[in-house]
Design an enzyme around this catalytic site. Sequence first.
Site, PDB file in Angstrom:
ATOM      1  N   GLN A 189      -9.605  -1.047 -15.799  1.00 28.11           N
ATOM      2  CA  GLN A 189     -10.286  -1.682 -14.776  1.00 28.11           C
ATOM      3  C   GLN A 189     -11.838  -1.247 -14.463  1.00 28.11           C
ATOM      4  O   GLN A 189     -12.633  -1.919 -14.450  1.00 28.11           O
ATOM      5  CB  GLN A 189      -9.281  -1.848 -13.440  1.00 28.11           C
TER       6      GLN A 189
ATOM      7  N   LEU B 218       0.730  -1.060   0.106  1.00 30.60           N
ATOM      8  CA  LEU B 218      -0.077   0.025  -0.127  1.00 30.60           C
ATOM      9  C   LEU B 218       0.881   1.242  -0.005  1.00 30.60           C
ATOM     10  O   LEU B 218       1.973   1.301   0.721  1.00 30.60           O
ATOM     11  CB  LEU B 218      -0.900   0.031   1.183  1.00 30.60           C
ATOM     12  N   HIS B 219       0.313   2.016  -0.844  1.00 29.87           N
ATOM     13  CA  HIS B 219       1.069   3.665  -0.877  1.00 29.87           C
ATOM     14  C   HIS B 219       0.079   4.700  -0.669  1.00 29.87           C
ATOM     15  O   HIS B 219      -1.154   4.379  -0.578  1.00 29.87           O
ATOM     16  CB  HIS B 219       1.927   3.625  -2.117  1.00 29.87           C
TER      17      HIS B 219
ATOM     18  N   HIS C 281      -3.235   4.230  -2.454  1.00 30.98           N
ATOM     19  CA  HIS C 281      -4.327   3.246  -1.831  1.00 30.98           C
ATOM     20  C   HIS C 281      -4.856   3.882  -0.714  1.00 30.98           C
ATOM     21  O   HIS C 281      -6.092   4.007  -0.341  1.00 30.98           O
ATOM     22  CB  HIS C 281      -3.516   2.035  -1.357  1.00 30.98           C
TER      23      HIS C 281
HETATM   24  P1  AMP Z   1      -3.520  -2.515  -6.687  1.00 27.40           P
HETATM   25  O1  AMP Z   1      -3.025  -2.648  -5.388  1.00 27.40           O
HETATM   26  O2  AMP Z   1      -2.361  -1.942  -7.886  1.00 27.40           O
HETATM   27  O3  AMP Z   1      -4.434  -3.481  -7.333  1.00 27.40           O
HETATM   28  O4  AMP Z   1      -4.506  -1.068  -6.752  1.00 27.40           O
HETATM   29  C1  AMP Z   1      -5.561  -1.256  -5.843  1.00 27.40           C
HETATM   30  C2  AMP Z   1      -6.342   0.184  -6.090  1.00 27.40           C
HETATM   31  O5  AMP Z   1      -5.608   1.196  -5.761  1.00 27.40           O
HETATM   32  C3  AMP Z   1      -7.006   0.206  -7.426  1.00 27.40           C
HETATM   33  O6  AMP Z   1      -8.285   0.709  -7.629  1.00 27.40           O
HETATM   34  C4  AMP Z   1      -6.022   1.169  -8.109  1.00 27.40           C
HETATM   35  O7  AMP Z   1      -6.843   1.882  -9.152  1.00 27.40           O
HETATM   36  C5  AMP Z   1      -5.726   2.137  -6.873  1.00 27.40           C
HETATM   37  N1  AMP Z   1      -4.606   2.682  -7.169  1.00 27.40           N
HETATM   38  C6  AMP Z   1      -3.187   2.433  -7.613  1.00 27.40           C
HETATM   39  N2  AMP Z   1      -2.326   3.395  -7.655  1.00 27.40           N
HETATM   40  C7  AMP Z   1      -3.117   4.602  -7.513  1.00 27.40           C
HETATM   41  C8  AMP Z   1      -2.726   5.948  -7.547  1.00 27.40           C
HETATM   42  N3  AMP Z   1      -1.489   6.460  -7.699  1.00 27.40           N
HETATM   43  N4  AMP Z   1      -3.652   6.759  -7.253  1.00 27.40           N
HETATM   44  C9  AMP Z   1      -5.137   6.569  -6.780  1.00 27.40           C
HETATM   45  N5  AMP Z   1      -5.429   5.047  -6.870  1.00 27.40           N
HETATM   46  C10 AMP Z   1      -4.462   4.107  -7.049  1.00 27.40           C
END
Ligand code: AMP
Length: 280
Positions: free
Chosen positions: A153, A33-34, A37
């Site tokens: 997505q 998580l960043h 998230h």
């Molecule tokens: P992931 O863990 O990469 O599957 O992402 C989980 C959720 O976080 C998804 O809905 C992504 O679109 C969202 N997400 C990932 N990176 C970002 C970002 N930089 N800004 C906003 N939402 C993000």
Amino acid sequence: MEILRTVDELRAWSRAAHKSDKTVGLVPTMGALHQGHASLIRAAAASCGATAVTVFVNPTQFGPNEDFARYPRTFDADCTLAQAQGADVTFAPAVDEIYPEGAATFVEVEDIGDRLDGVSRPKHFRGVSTVVAKLFIATEADLAFFGQKDAAQVAILRRMTTDLRLATKIVVCPIVREPDGLALSSRNVYLTSSQRIQALALCRAIGVAESLVGHGQRTAAILMEAAHAVFGAEPAIRVDYISVVDWSTLLPVETAAPGTLFAVAAWVGNTRLIDNTILS
Ligand code: AMP
């Protein structure tokens, strides 16, 4: 914050929240998580009485030569971050909890799922829609929060919830970026320091398209050509796609209208990154 491991526990938690008239919010993630998230979790906690974050590196959305095995896994830090942003539970199942032995049921959003990232990542979106459908069914969440970062997505999941008449409403949150413009991604940790600089070509390409549209240029071919020129200056990057598409069908448009999706994907070394903007 409680950590749940089974679908039955997640369902029981959600039912109890609904019974006490709470709005249930869901934030599906693959962990690592960043702040991107974090923004989704904060948005969920702000509008829902009960918020679940899910942390699950979903094997079915990775191709055979992709990074499933080495995908960053930082579970303890993820729990700390989720709790700090207001999550009530974190759901972190084992793979066989989501895919019981012999699992043979998948959710496939036809056609849309084969566009944009679906071209170079066949079956990727089938994996995404399957796991998200399972989470929606288990939680009957009122709201589910996704990032615009993964715009294709979002299109696929909107189609899926409409087609399956699921009650969960999809909320899309803006892309969170580093101060220099790079979109936050769990995969950014793979980048070397020189690749980290090269990777800025993605947001530069987005910026060039936005600025052309700002000056009245709406011809998709010209927007794409300008983005190609940005990548042309970074020979170490291999473009996967530069697309100007309708955000709901992911089909190409010739002329960009307000709401048109301008999306790019590119390989920086072995790392595939994506970025996009919704044109005004
Ligand atoms: P992931 O863990 O990469 O599957 O992402 C989980 C959720 O976080 C998804 O809905 C992504 O679109 C969202 N997400 C990932 N990176 C970002 C970002 N930089 N800004 C906003 N939402 C993000």
